[in-house]
Design an enzyme around this catalytic site. Structure first.
Site, PDB file in Angstrom:
ATOM      1  CG  HIS A 126     -26.913  15.136  38.963  1.00  0.00           C
ATOM      2  ND1 HIS A 126     -26.826  16.284  38.214  1.00  0.00           N
ATOM      3  CD2 HIS A 126     -28.248  14.814  38.981  1.00  0.00           C
ATOM      4  CE1 HIS A 126     -28.036  16.648  37.812  1.00  0.00           C
ATOM      5  NE2 HIS A 126     -28.907  15.768  38.244  1.00  0.00           N
ATOM      6  CG  ASP A 180     -34.481  15.684  32.341  1.00  0.00           C
ATOM      7  OD1 ASP A 180     -33.788  16.574  32.860  1.00  0.00           O
ATOM      8  OD2 ASP A 180     -34.304  14.460  32.546  1.00  0.00           O
ATOM      9  CG  HIS A 224     -31.281  17.952  41.654  1.00  0.00           C
ATOM     10  ND1 HIS A 224     -32.572  17.506  41.561  1.00  0.00           N
ATOM     11  CD2 HIS A 224     -30.675  17.582  40.512  1.00  0.00           C
ATOM     12  CE1 HIS A 224     -32.730  16.871  40.415  1.00  0.00           C
ATOM     13  NE2 HIS A 224     -31.590  16.915  39.749  1.00  0.00           N
ATOM     14  NE  ARG A 281     -28.498  12.348  31.882  1.00  0.00           N
ATOM     15  CZ  ARG A 281     -29.604  12.879  32.415  1.00  0.00           C
ATOM     16  NH1 ARG A 281     -29.916  14.137  32.179  1.00  0.00           N
ATOM     17  NH2 ARG A 281     -30.401  12.150  33.168  1.00  0.00           N
ATOM     18  CD  GLU A 309     -31.602  20.006  37.901  1.00  0.00           C
ATOM     19  OE1 GLU A 309     -30.492  19.525  37.626  1.00  0.00           O
ATOM     20  OE2 GLU A 309     -32.657  19.464  37.557  1.00  0.00           O
TER      21      GLU A 309
END
Ligand code: GLA
Length: 396
Positions: A150, A296, A224, A121, A361
């Protein structure tokens, strides 16, 4: 290409072609697997009318990686368990229309794709560089706060890359190239990106990322992939045991943008310095977990220098499969599939429910273009962006 260059690249081309033929023949005849790249198969046609291909990389141990040049996406990854049984351990679809469907675009899980030009982000969907403000598409609004996610509305996961099979001692590869135009998705500079996947003899899926630019621009490329080491479509990943080589993480605000703090994980559900099942603390009462709807977040890897270093390890007890992630990057986003809601049905005909896959990631930290204290993600003309990540599979 000069005649000399053409002549010197000929043996490599012949080797690649031979490997491809051998791999195709061995797959067709069910013989012992060999390392190589099979002739590509049609995978579908994009809504804009571009045909897309699927490439198959194999190694002598039977591991198989199928990669499409749409989004440089890993579609299938067949990995042996402790008994040698191959299973597909990544989430995805068996044809292109799965990736281009409205349902997929709406829920945007980015299954298996390369994301960029800026993975993760960027707060408020804007950044300032060289005194100029660049506005990006605000394609994500966690907690009601808009940000760029992304790479934008049509990031590198939704474009068709040029693909070329490559071969070197002990590894079969696929080299993908994409030229991102100056101003594309609001980013400055023409970015020439190359991502090469290598399937090695030791069950490594190695990814080399390279990029050059003609103007300063932020770059943060990542893979991803969603893994389920039991096999895709075989339920959730909550029993997978995770270790992260990170004593700190970057806490976020409710818009999932880092606050700038590098916070110690000790004594929190974010401490994976020793192995813990993903599900053990995912529902703990914790403000950070509440913001992410689970894990996350970006962890700050414990590392010295920029060598390839172990960043994460995941063990799945029933199959015995282990995934180790090595990277040259400073951070890793561990996302445990909180947004998957069963609305997408994958390759094996199973709906992908909440937490049915996890992502690791490797990357620079989120929102780096707006965070002066984070390692810089700005690529300058004359420099080469160069990172490597290895996903290594084993079983016991
Ligand atoms: C990343 C983000 C998540 C989510 C997924 C895609 O991992 O951090 O919040 O957007 O991509 O669904």
């Amino acid at each position: 290409m000069t005649p000399q260059e053409a002549a010197s690249s000929r043996p490599a081309k012949i080797a690649t072609t031979l490997a491809a033929l051998c791999a195709t023949a061995s797959l067709a005849l069910g013989a012992a697997p060999v390392s190589g790249v099979t002739a590509p198969k049609p995978f579908g046609t994009t809504p804009e009318g571009t045909p897309v291909l699927l490439y198959t990389l194999t190694n002598a141990k039977g591991m198989v990686a199928e990669i499409t040049n749409y989004g440089a996406t890993v579609v299938r990854l067949l990995v042996p368990d402790r008994k040698g049984k191959l299973e597909d351990v990544v989430l995805g679809f068996s044809a292109l229309d799965g990736y281009t469907s409205d349902a997929f675009r709406k829920s945007s899980p980015y299954f298996g794709a390369i994301v960029g030009r800026y993975g993760n982000r960027i707060g408020k969907a804007s950044f300032t560089l060289g005194g100029k403000t660049f506005n990006l598409a605000a394609n994500n609004t966690p907690g009601g706060l808009p940000c760029a996610l992304h790479g934008g509305l049509k990031g590198f996961d939704k474009v068709v890359w040029d693909a070329q099979p490559v071969q070197k001692a002990g590894a079969a590869g696929l080299k993908l190239r994409y030229l991102s135009k100056d101003g594309e998705e609001g980013y400055p500079g023409t970015l020439d990106v190359t991502v090469t996947f290598w399937l090695t003899a030791s069950n490594d899926l190695k990814i080399d990322y390279r990029a050059v630019t003609d103007q300063p621009t932020p770059v943060n490329l990542t893979h991803h992939g969603y893994f389920n080491l039991k096999g895709e479509g075989r339920g959730d990943i909550l029993d997978h045991q995770l270790t992260l080589k990170a004593r700190r993480f970057t806490p976020v605000d409710k818009g999932l943008i880092p606050t700038g703090e590098l916070r110690a994980v000790k004594g929190t559900p974010f401490d994976f310095t020793t192995p813990h099942a993903i599900g053990e603390r995912v529902e703990a009462r914790d403000e950070q977990l509440a913001f992410g709807g689970g894990y996350d977040h970006n962890w700050v890897l414990d590392r010295k220098g920029r060598n390839l270093t172990l960043a994460a390890k995941v063990f799945e007890p029933t199959s015995g499969r282990t995934l180790e992630v090595f990277t040259t990057e400073p951070g890793i986003q561990f996302y445990c599939g909180n947004f998957l809601d069963g609305s997408l049905t994958g390759k094996g005909g199973q709906a992908y429910g909440k937490r049915s896959g996890f992502c690791l990631e490797t990357q620079h930290f989120p929102d780096s273009p707006n965070q002066a204290t984070f390692p810089s993600t700005i690529l300058q003309p004359g420099q080469t962006y160069k990172t490597t990540t290895v996903y290594r599979f084993s079983a016991k």
